[in-house]
Design an enzyme around this catalytic site. Structure first.
Site, PDB file in Angstrom:
ATOM      1  N   TRP A 196      44.436  29.288  47.044  1.00  0.00           N
ATOM      2  CA  TRP A 196      43.980  30.652  47.316  1.00  0.00           C
ATOM      3  C   TRP A 196      42.665  30.897  46.541  1.00  0.00           C
ATOM      4  O   TRP A 196      42.556  30.533  45.368  1.00  0.00           O
ATOM      5  CB  TRP A 196      45.055  31.664  46.884  1.00  0.00           C
ATOM      6  CG  TRP A 196      44.562  33.065  47.027  1.00  0.00           C
ATOM      7  CD1 TRP A 196      44.500  33.793  48.176  1.00  0.00           C
ATOM      8  CD2 TRP A 196      44.023  33.893  45.989  1.00  0.00           C
ATOM      9  NE1 TRP A 196      43.951  35.020  47.925  1.00  0.00           N
ATOM     10  CE2 TRP A 196      43.649  35.115  46.578  1.00  0.00           C
ATOM     11  CE3 TRP A 196      43.817  33.721  44.622  1.00  0.00           C
ATOM     12  CZ2 TRP A 196      43.076  36.158  45.859  1.00  0.00           C
ATOM     13  CZ3 TRP A 196      43.246  34.756  43.900  1.00  0.00           C
ATOM     14  CH2 TRP A 196      42.890  35.970  44.525  1.00  0.00           C
ATOM     15  N   ASP A 364      40.693  48.595  56.145  1.00  0.00           N
ATOM     16  CA  ASP A 364      41.576  47.495  55.734  1.00  0.00           C
ATOM     17  C   ASP A 364      42.923  48.057  55.279  1.00  0.00           C
ATOM     18  O   ASP A 364      43.261  49.223  55.543  1.00  0.00           O
ATOM     19  CB  ASP A 364      40.872  46.660  54.642  1.00  0.00           C
ATOM     20  CG  ASP A 364      41.310  45.202  54.630  1.00  0.00           C
ATOM     21  OD1 ASP A 364      42.415  44.920  54.129  1.00  0.00           O
ATOM     22  OD2 ASP A 364      40.563  44.333  55.127  1.00  0.00           O
ATOM     23  N   ASP A 365      43.684  47.248  54.591  1.00  0.00           N
ATOM     24  CA  ASP A 365      45.032  47.587  54.126  1.00  0.00           C
ATOM     25  C   ASP A 365      45.055  48.963  53.448  1.00  0.00           C
ATOM     26  O   ASP A 365      44.085  49.355  52.797  1.00  0.00           O
ATOM     27  CB  ASP A 365      45.446  46.508  53.103  1.00  0.00           C
ATOM     28  CG  ASP A 365      46.946  46.438  52.919  1.00  0.00           C
ATOM     29  OD1 ASP A 365      47.640  47.330  53.413  1.00  0.00           O
ATOM     30  OD2 ASP A 365      47.405  45.478  52.267  1.00  0.00           O
ATOM     31  N   ARG A 441      54.724  38.217  47.915  1.00  0.00           N
ATOM     32  CA  ARG A 441      53.958  39.479  47.877  1.00  0.00           C
ATOM     33  C   ARG A 441      54.862  40.655  48.295  1.00  0.00           C
ATOM     34  O   ARG A 441      54.466  41.527  49.054  1.00  0.00           O
ATOM     35  CB  ARG A 441      52.740  39.416  48.802  1.00  0.00           C
ATOM     36  CG  ARG A 441      51.606  40.330  48.348  1.00  0.00           C
ATOM     37  CD  ARG A 441      50.592  40.601  49.455  1.00  0.00           C
ATOM     38  NE  ARG A 441      49.403  41.256  48.930  1.00  0.00           N
ATOM     39  CZ  ARG A 441      48.527  41.925  49.643  1.00  0.00           C
ATOM     40  NH1 ARG A 441      48.658  42.035  50.931  1.00  0.00           N
ATOM     41  NH2 ARG A 441      47.484  42.484  49.082  1.00  0.00           N
ATOM     42  N   LYS A 474      41.644  43.192  62.326  1.00  0.00           N
ATOM     43  CA  LYS A 474      41.766  42.099  61.346  1.00  0.00           C
ATOM     44  C   LYS A 474      43.241  41.766  61.255  1.00  0.00           C
ATOM     45  O   LYS A 474      44.053  42.597  60.858  1.00  0.00           O
ATOM     46  CB  LYS A 474      41.214  42.547  59.991  1.00  0.00           C
ATOM     47  CG  LYS A 474      41.332  41.485  58.903  1.00  0.00           C
ATOM     48  CD  LYS A 474      40.534  41.896  57.682  1.00  0.00           C
ATOM     49  CE  LYS A 474      40.867  41.078  56.451  1.00  0.00           C
ATOM     50  NZ  LYS A 474      40.242  41.627  55.245  1.00  0.00           N
ATOM     51  N   TRP A 475      43.595  40.529  61.597  1.00  0.00           N
ATOM     52  CA  TRP A 475      45.000  40.101  61.743  1.00  0.00           C
ATOM     53  C   TRP A 475      45.343  39.246  60.525  1.00  0.00           C
ATOM     54  O   TRP A 475      44.986  38.086  60.456  1.00  0.00           O
ATOM     55  CB  TRP A 475      45.129  39.295  63.034  1.00  0.00           C
ATOM     56  CG  TRP A 475      46.516  38.936  63.438  1.00  0.00           C
ATOM     57  CD1 TRP A 475      47.350  38.042  62.826  1.00  0.00           C
ATOM     58  CD2 TRP A 475      47.222  39.428  64.580  1.00  0.00           C
ATOM     59  NE1 TRP A 475      48.534  37.955  63.501  1.00  0.00           N
ATOM     60  CE2 TRP A 475      48.485  38.800  64.594  1.00  0.00           C
ATOM     61  CE3 TRP A 475      46.923  40.339  65.594  1.00  0.00           C
ATOM     62  CZ2 TRP A 475      49.438  39.046  65.585  1.00  0.00           C
ATOM     63  CZ3 TRP A 475      47.864  40.579  66.582  1.00  0.00           C
ATOM     64  CH2 TRP A 475      49.111  39.943  66.570  1.00  0.00           C
ATOM     65  N   ASP A 476      46.059  39.864  59.574  1.00  0.00           N
ATOM     66  CA  ASP A 476      46.285  39.220  58.280  1.00  0.00           C
ATOM     67  C   ASP A 476      47.689  38.595  58.197  1.00  0.00           C
ATOM     68  O   ASP A 476      48.577  38.891  59.022  1.00  0.00           O
ATOM     69  CB  ASP A 476      46.104  40.296  57.185  1.00  0.00           C
ATOM     70  CG  ASP A 476      45.691  39.708  55.839  1.00  0.00           C
ATOM     71  OD1 ASP A 476      45.748  38.486  55.671  1.00  0.00           O
ATOM     72  OD2 ASP A 476      45.318  40.505  54.950  1.00  0.00           O
ATOM     73  N   ASN A 478      50.035  37.314  54.725  1.00  0.00           N
ATOM     74  CA  ASN A 478      49.846  37.182  53.282  1.00  0.00           C
ATOM     75  C   ASN A 478      50.919  36.467  52.490  1.00  0.00           C
ATOM     76  O   ASN A 478      50.992  36.641  51.275  1.00  0.00           O
ATOM     77  CB  ASN A 478      49.627  38.575  52.676  1.00  0.00           C
ATOM     78  CG  ASN A 478      48.192  39.017  52.860  1.00  0.00           C
ATOM     79  OD1 ASN A 478      47.266  38.378  52.375  1.00  0.00           O
ATOM     80  ND2 ASN A 478      47.993  40.086  53.593  1.00  0.00           N
ATOM     81  N   CYS A 524      42.966  36.028  59.532  1.00  0.00           N
ATOM     82  CA  CYS A 524      42.940  36.107  58.071  1.00  0.00           C
ATOM     83  C   CYS A 524      44.333  35.750  57.593  1.00  0.00           C
ATOM     84  O   CYS A 524      45.322  36.064  58.251  1.00  0.00           O
ATOM     85  CB  CYS A 524      42.575  37.534  57.660  1.00  0.00           C
ATOM     86  SG  CYS A 524      42.613  37.815  55.876  1.00  0.00           S
ATOM     87  N   ASP A 546      39.498  34.884  50.167  1.00  0.00           N
ATOM     88  CA  ASP A 546      39.459  36.157  49.445  1.00  0.00           C
ATOM     89  C   ASP A 546      38.452  36.103  48.308  1.00  0.00           C
ATOM     90  O   ASP A 546      38.259  37.098  47.607  1.00  0.00           O
ATOM     91  CB  ASP A 546      40.844  36.483  48.877  1.00  0.00           C
ATOM     92  CG  ASP A 546      41.674  37.242  49.897  1.00  0.00           C
ATOM     93  OD1 ASP A 546      41.126  37.635  50.936  1.00  0.00           O
ATOM     94  OD2 ASP A 546      42.872  37.440  49.646  1.00  0.00           O
TER      95      ASP A 546
HETATM   96  C1  DGJ Z   1      44.309  39.604  52.137  1.00  0.00           C
HETATM   97  C2  DGJ Z   1      42.978  39.591  52.827  1.00  0.00           C
HETATM   98  O1  DGJ Z   1      42.403  38.334  52.752  1.00  0.00           O
HETATM   99  C3  DGJ Z   1      42.099  40.651  52.185  1.00  0.00           C
HETATM  100  O2  DGJ Z   1      40.819  40.613  52.745  1.00  0.00           O
HETATM  101  C4  DGJ Z   1      42.737  41.992  52.381  1.00  0.00           C
HETATM  102  O3  DGJ Z   1      42.778  42.289  53.745  1.00  0.00           O
HETATM  103  C5  DGJ Z   1      44.139  41.984  51.789  1.00  0.00           C
HETATM  104  N1  DGJ Z   1      44.922  40.890  52.282  1.00  0.00           N
HETATM  105  C6  DGJ Z   1      44.845  43.274  52.091  1.00  0.00           C
HETATM  106  O4  DGJ Z   1      46.133  43.276  51.664  1.00  0.00           O
END
Ligand code: DGJ
Length: 742
Positions: A196, A364-365, A441, A474-476, A478, A524, A546
């Site tokens: 990461w 964003d988030d 997370r 933006k399709w994240d 995590n 993402c 990130d």
């Molecule tokens: C991870 C992404 O890579 C960031 O750019 C951001 O969108 C965060 N998540 C938001 O939780």
């Protein structure tokens, strides 16, 4: 036509620069005979059958020593003892097979893969597909090896289809997409590994001793840690010279790649879905398709590899609607406000962005439900009333009225245990029955293998896109997968959960992108945790990391570009001190690093000084007038070496003979010899005008001087110094590119 059957039953697959020769045999082995520089068919008759150990002799049906051969389709349970491509368990529990070659087909174009993204062929393309069938008569298992040659792109693909045409169940316990044997190992391997915030560093390995090198992801995604690609190069191959091969998997889940050197010092390469935890049941009549592997050979080193991949990914992988489309310059709220985003901050940011010439605002988030930190609300995709008391509609309308496009962040594959969705549909999560699912997370994965879950995501996203008239999403994603089971899947099919997840994801993305062809979806995964060709088929640009530190981004973006075109690599200018590293890099340098891909901003623009705003305005203007070159030109790496104190690249329009050269000092060391920037690959029979974008100074230089001697850098060196030059040929001889077409 790029596939020919030779008189003796061998197949010659070729492009302008490559030959690939294979031979199906009556005794069930498909022999790999050659892959490398293009051979004249006349030489194929004898040259390619020599590489068999003396002690073994020529194999035939009575003397089948598979381990003596170089193979295309090795399987467990044969006399090949190296890493297999696939393995099965038959209804009686045994694993043995007697494969027999049962015929072939050559088809114009490509055959779509079941449920999986792959390179496309268009009707006029010089593309053919060879299918080779192997049958195990006793069980009824048929294996179809599928090879496509994309002649216009100098690229090949491989995939495998397993079909149970028998009357009993068969279990696939390993199903890689491709294995290939070189009859020597005088190579080095390069793969892109990291973590990461430091994705895709170069990892180099010698192959001087027998053994096995493994690169893999077991995380349910292609991962931050490894890229599903292997580069195989000669020890003396450089950026622009020498043999280079690449194997790149079009897949977004767990994968295995390996390089195995055997007792005869031959090299076996394999790539495909990770076998650990994988099993697939084939009831009578069922089929299983492996993801596609893209293969390319170039005599022009690593750049020869990237040049061809960029072209074919831009033109035959990315959705056609986005192929040549301008990517808007974004301002993203994440590093500007993190979870504290609200109506006021978005409007202020938008107003400032519009004034600077920025084109898209991405919220964003933090915009939804009770999302004030990462502990809740994923799955509840309704606007947060405290932050946006009048909803998002007036915000989006306001931004649009200032000429801005609008975008939203979403992480639709996830759910927080503290959410309405979880309380209503706990059974939609991935978890092993009777056990707590491990959190990452503070969140859980939805079980995308389940159709109702897929349909719910499609409906939810459709509603958001339509309601807010989104231009961008933006399709994240995590957290990696670690659940080891699915409550919604029967006991006998638990080994299918990981792959079914990926197939579900592809179905969702396929449906949404078909429904909204003009919507720009940016991939993402906590940064660059799912930057792979499978995602690229649906998300024309991807957030690579990130880590927004400009100095670190040189390596992250530079190495990502070994495989992916700059038009797919999102790059944002962020604040200093940088939030990930604390580094303080000048704005000009940050602008230029971000302008090496899809430029965007991710900082509180309202906090910039007047001078910084002016610089940003000018840079946005400059990027707009040069982005045709950056996003659609040929990308030429000049210095992309993790160990170097510099980085440099060029974007080149070969038809017009003009380009842009970027140079960055990454780490200034005292008292070094002055250096020059060699402009590799430039056509040498022309004179060029070179204009410094800082000083406006220009000078003329001959192509030979630039290619063999370079631009002197003495005056420019210094910590975090950078330079951008435009370059234009003064005669038609300066068009093209030295390595074009290979
Ligand atoms: C991870 C992404 O890579 C960031 O750019 C951001 O969108 C965060 N998540 C938001 O939780």
């Amino acid at each position: 036509m790029p596939i020919e059957l030779l008189d003796d039953g061998r197949f010659h697959l070729f492009t302008n620069s490559t030959s690939y020769v294979l031979e199906p045999t009556a005794y069930g082995a498909v022999r790999h005979l050659y892959w490398g520089a293009r051979l004249n068919p006349g030489t194929l008759v004898q040259a390619l059958t020599e590489s068999i150990p003396h002690s073994i002799g020529t194999p035939d049906e009575a003397n089948v020593a598979f381990h003596a051969l170089t193979l295309e389709c090795p399987f467990y349970g044969s006399t090949d003892y190296r890493e297999p491509m696939f393995a099965v368990q038959l209804a009686n529990g045994t694993t043995a097979m007697d494969l027999h070659y049962s015929g072939y087909r050559i088809i114009h174009g490509k055959v779509p893969l079941l449920g999986l993204p792959s390179l496309r062929a268009e009707p006029d393309d010089d593309t053919e597909t060879l299918q080779i069938n192997l049958d195990d008569r006793r069980s009824g298992l048929r294996i179809t090896l599928q090879y496509s040659v994309l002649g216009n792109y100098d690229v090949m693909t491989r995939s495998v289809l397993w079909n149970n045409s028998g009357s009993e169940d068969i279990r696939l316990t390993r199903a890689l997409s491709a294995v290939l044997d070189f009859d020597e190992s005088n190579f080095r391997i390069m793969h892109l590994s990291g973590a990461w915030a430091r994705e895709r560093g170069q990892s180099w390995h010698d192959l001087s001793t027998p053994g096995r090198l493994v690169m893999e992801s077991r995380r349910g995604t292609s991962s931050h840690q490894e890229q599903p690609a292997l580069f195989v190069v000669r020890p003396d191959t450089t950026l622009h010279h020498g043999d280079a091969y690449v194997f790149h998997l079009v897949y977004s889940g767990s994968f295995l790649g390996f390089a195995q050197v055997d007792e005869y010092r031959r090299l076996r390469i394999g790539l495909g879905i990770h076998p650990t935890g994988f099993e697939w049941g084939l009831a009578p009549g069922d089929s299983f398709q492996s993801p596609e592997v893209v293969l390319r050979y170039s005599p022009h080193g690593l750049h020869g590899i990237s040049q061809g991949l960029h072209r074919v990914y831009r033109e035959r992988l990315i959705q056609p609607a986005w192929r040549d489309r301008v990517r808007p310059i974004a301002i993203n709220t994440w590093e500007a406000s993190y979870f504290h985003v609200d109506a006021k901050s978005v409007l202020e940011l938008g107003r400032q962005a519009a004034d600077l010439g920025i084109e898209l605002v991405v919220i964003d988030d933090g915009w939804f439900a009770r999302r004030d930190n990462d502990r809740s609300s994923l799955g509840d995709w309704v606007v947060n009333p405290a932050k946006f008391p009048h909803g998002l509609e007036p915000i989006m309308d306001g931004l649009k009225s200032w000429g801005l496009q609008v975008g939203l962040w979403i992480e639709p594959e996830m759910v927080s245990p503290d959410s309405e969705l979880y309380r209503m549909h706990r059974d939609w999560c991935l978890y092993a029955p009777g056990r707590e699912a491990p959190l990452g997370r503070h969140q859980l994965l939805l079980d995308l293998g389940q159709k109702p879950v897929q349909d719910w995501i499609i409906e939810t996203v459709t509603d958001l896109v339509a309601r807010y008239r989104l231009d961008y999403l933006k399709w994240d994603w995590n957290r990696p997968m670690a659940e080891g089971g699915s409550a919604g899947t029967s006991a006998g099919r638990q080994g299918e959960v990981g792959h079914r997840y990926v197939l579900g994801l592809y179905r969702i993305l396929e449906t949404l992108t078909r429904q909204f062809p003009d919507l720009l979806v940016e991939g993402c995964a906590g940064g660059g945790g799912r930057f792979d060709p499978g995602m690229l088929a649906f998300t024309p640009q991807i957030w690579p990391s990130d880590n927004t530190d400009a100095v670190d981004r040189l390596a992250i973006q530079g190495n990502t570009a070994w495989l992916y075109p700059p038009s797919s690599i999102s790059a944002h200018v962020s604040a200093v001190p940088n939030h990930q590293t604390g580094r303080e890099v000048p704005l000009t340098y940050r602008n230029r690093v971000a302008a090496s891909g899809v430029l965007g901003y991710e900082l509180d623009l309202t906090q910039l000084s007047q001078a910084e705003k002016e610089l940003t305005r000018q840079h946005v203007q400059w990027y707009k007038s040069h982005r045709d070159l950056i996003l659609a030109g040929e990308y030429v790496p000049l210095i992309v070496d993790d160990a170097s104190d510099q980085a440099a690249w060029m974007f080149w329009n070969a038809n017009e003979g003009r380009g842009i050269i970027y140079w960055f000092c990454r780490d200034n060391k005292p008292n070094q010899l002055s250096q020059r920037l060699v402009i590799s690959d430039l056509p040498i029979h022309a004179t060029y005008e070179i204009t410094d974008q800082d000083s406006g100074e220009h000078f003329m230089a001959h192509g030979s001087e630039l290619r063999y001697r370079g631009i002197p850098l003495l005056r420019f060196f210094g910590q975090y110094k950078s330079r951008v030059w435009t370059i234009a040929a003064t005669s038609p001889h300066g068009r093209g590119l030295h390595t074009m077409g290979s």
